[in-house]
Write an enzyme that holds these catalytic residues in place. Structure first.
Site, short mmCIF file in Angstrom:
data_model
loop_
_atom_site.label_atom_id
_atom_site.label_comp_id
_atom_site.label_asym_id
_atom_site.label_seq_id
_atom_site.Cartn_x
_atom_site.Cartn_y
_atom_site.Cartn_z
N PHE A 34 0.81 -1.22 0.00
CA PHE A 34 0.00 0.00 0.00
C PHE A 34 0.85 1.28 0.00
O PHE A 34 0.41 2.32 0.48
CB PHE A 34 -1.00 -0.01 1.17
CG PHE A 34 -2.02 -1.11 1.04
CD1 PHE A 34 -3.13 -0.94 0.24
CD2 PHE A 34 -1.82 -2.33 1.66
CE1 PHE A 34 -4.06 -1.97 0.08
CE2 PHE A 34 -2.73 -3.37 1.50
CZ PHE A 34 -3.85 -3.18 0.70
N PHE A 82 2.91 -7.19 -10.54
CA PHE A 82 2.64 -5.79 -10.87
C PHE A 82 3.48 -4.83 -10.01
O PHE A 82 3.78 -3.73 -10.44
CB PHE A 82 1.16 -5.43 -10.60
CG PHE A 82 0.18 -6.06 -11.53
CD1 PHE A 82 0.11 -5.67 -12.86
CD2 PHE A 82 -0.71 -7.02 -11.09
CE1 PHE A 82 -0.82 -6.22 -13.72
CE2 PHE A 82 -1.64 -7.58 -11.94
CZ PHE A 82 -1.69 -7.18 -13.26
N LYS A 86 5.83 3.49 -10.93
CA LYS A 86 5.47 3.48 -12.35
C LYS A 86 5.41 4.83 -13.04
O LYS A 86 4.95 4.92 -14.18
CB LYS A 86 4.10 2.80 -12.51
CG LYS A 86 2.98 3.53 -11.77
CD LYS A 86 1.63 2.87 -11.98
CE LYS A 86 0.52 3.67 -11.32
NZ LYS A 86 -0.81 3.11 -11.56
N SER A 126 6.66 -2.89 -20.02
CA SER A 126 6.17 -1.59 -20.49
C SER A 126 6.72 -1.27 -21.87
O SER A 126 7.82 -1.69 -22.23
CB SER A 126 6.63 -0.51 -19.50
OG SER A 126 6.51 0.79 -20.05
N THR A 128 7.90 1.38 -22.59
CA THR A 128 9.06 2.26 -22.41
C THR A 128 10.37 1.53 -22.72
O THR A 128 11.40 2.18 -22.90
CB THR A 128 9.12 2.82 -20.98
OG1 THR A 128 9.10 1.74 -20.05
CG2 THR A 128 7.95 3.75 -20.70
N TYR A 151 12.56 4.90 -15.05
CA TYR A 151 11.48 3.92 -15.03
C TYR A 151 11.63 2.94 -16.20
O TYR A 151 11.56 1.72 -16.03
CB TYR A 151 10.12 4.61 -15.11
CG TYR A 151 8.98 3.65 -15.41
CD1 TYR A 151 8.53 2.77 -14.44
CD2 TYR A 151 8.39 3.60 -16.68
CE1 TYR A 151 7.51 1.87 -14.71
CE2 TYR A 151 7.37 2.71 -16.95
CZ TYR A 151 6.94 1.84 -15.96
OH TYR A 151 5.94 0.95 -16.24
N LYS A 155 12.45 -1.36 -16.34
CA LYS A 155 11.71 -2.40 -17.07
C LYS A 155 12.64 -3.15 -18.02
O LYS A 155 12.53 -4.37 -18.20
CB LYS A 155 10.53 -1.78 -17.82
CG LYS A 155 9.42 -1.26 -16.92
CD LYS A 155 8.86 -2.35 -16.01
CE LYS A 155 7.70 -1.87 -15.18
NZ LYS A 155 7.17 -2.93 -14.26
#
Length: 340
Positions: A34, A82, A86, A126, A128, A151, A155
């Protein structure tokens, strides 16, 4: 029912995927710390499904906590990973946090999966990873060029780690890498949707918050790109469509239909829209006039990218079904629900 562990399962894409997994007959189990999600997503999931989904409040970088989850849950048939930071812009400001969290959590997860004998992984990658492509649309064979942001580099690194781990002689894990484009929209029920903490980093929640009066105006980052109207081009995919791609990937792994230990799929609509096209479509879908202005380019942004989605259609059996108009209408419905 097959148990599927969903890291970051209370997040935007994660929560929608948990719902689709449950409705497809799987038993999802959520892991989330969280740090970038809200607990209200759990209530939304419960409201849609009519039951609670188990949730373990741990960090994916904590190997011992991960071991305890696998021990407590028994046989885990697949994992969807996940959990990651991001935001492109934020990654430019906080690169070390992104490398530590995104890369570190994947390494820890893979180590624990190898230890406990969990063999199926769907990894949240992603578009990206393509950097600034030489040609559009991008296919899975498009060369990955230097990423425009930390970011994007995380990935790229994570994909390399998956491939290197898969080549090891003791590897047991089969992986599908899903290269997402730009998820938008919300569940039709308006019980779950995108819940950015603080000022949104993504375009559509900023648009809906501006229309709702939460933000004074939307600033479009640059109108001097080599695109049809000078604004960035992206491939906007409805989040429920994206969630369904994960169901197809999980089933492919469980059925052992993968042709390689690691497979890669683009998950997008197959066409791009400019930022101004998104704004204009939102105004039509919502009936709201948007207050916006043009500002400077944002560091880390790629001028234009959209998917060739042929492989996902032909091999994974996945196609998007939701239009940009309907996706934006669902985002506005969700924003109105939040306002109430």
């Amino acid at each position: 029912m097959k148990k599927i562990l969903v890291t970051g399962g209370a997040g935007y894409i994660g929560s929608h995927t948990v719902v689709e997994l449950a409705q497809a007959g799987y038993e999802p189990i959520i892991i989330d710390n969280f740090s970038n999600s809200q607990e209200s997503a759990l209530a939304g999931i419960q409201a849609i499904l009519g039951r609670e989904v188990p949730c373990h409040r741990i960090d994916c970088g904590d190997a011992e906590a991960l071991r305890q989850v696998f021990k407590a849950e028994g046989t885990i048939d697949g994992v969807i990973h996940f959990a990651a930071f991001k935001a492109v812009g934020e990654s430019v400001q906080k690169p070390l946090a992104y490398f530590h969290n995104n890369v570190g959590s994947l390494v820890t997860l893979l180590q624990v999966m190898q230890e406990v004998g969990a063999t199926n992984l769907v990894f949240s990658s992603s578009c990206t990873v393509y950097g600034v492509p030489d040609a559009l649309p991008v296919t899975e064979a498009t060369p990955t060029k230097p990423a425009n942001s930390p970011y994007g580099r995380t990935k790229q690194m994570c994909e390399d780690i998956v491939h290197d781990a898969a080549a090891a002689p003791d590897n047991k894990v089969h992986t599908i890498l899903l290269r997402y484009f730009n998820p938008i929209g919300a569940h039709d029920s308006a019980k779950i949707g995108e819940l950015p903490l603080g000022v949104p980093n993504n375009l559509v929640p900023f648009i809906t918050q501006t229309a709702a009066g939460i933000r004074e105006k939307l600033t479009i980052n640059g109108d001097d790109y080599d695109t049809p109207d000078g604004t960035n081009v992206r491939d906007y995919i409805h989040v429920v469509d994206l969630a369904k791609a994960h169901i197809a990937a999980v089933q492919r792994l469980l059925d052992r239909k993968a042709s390689e230990v690691v497979e890669t799929f683009n998950v997008g609509t197959g066409h791009g829209n400019t930022v101004l096209e998104v704004v204009q479509t939102f105004e039509k879908a919502s009936g709201q006039k948007l207050n916006y202005s043009i500002g400077p380019r944002r560091p880390g942004d790629v001028p234009a990218i959209y998917a060739d989605a042929t492989k996902a259609a032909e091999v994974l059996g996945f196609k998007t079904t939701t239009s940009l108009y309907d996706s934006l209408a669902s985002a506005w419905k969700w924003q109105q629900t939040l306002g109430k």
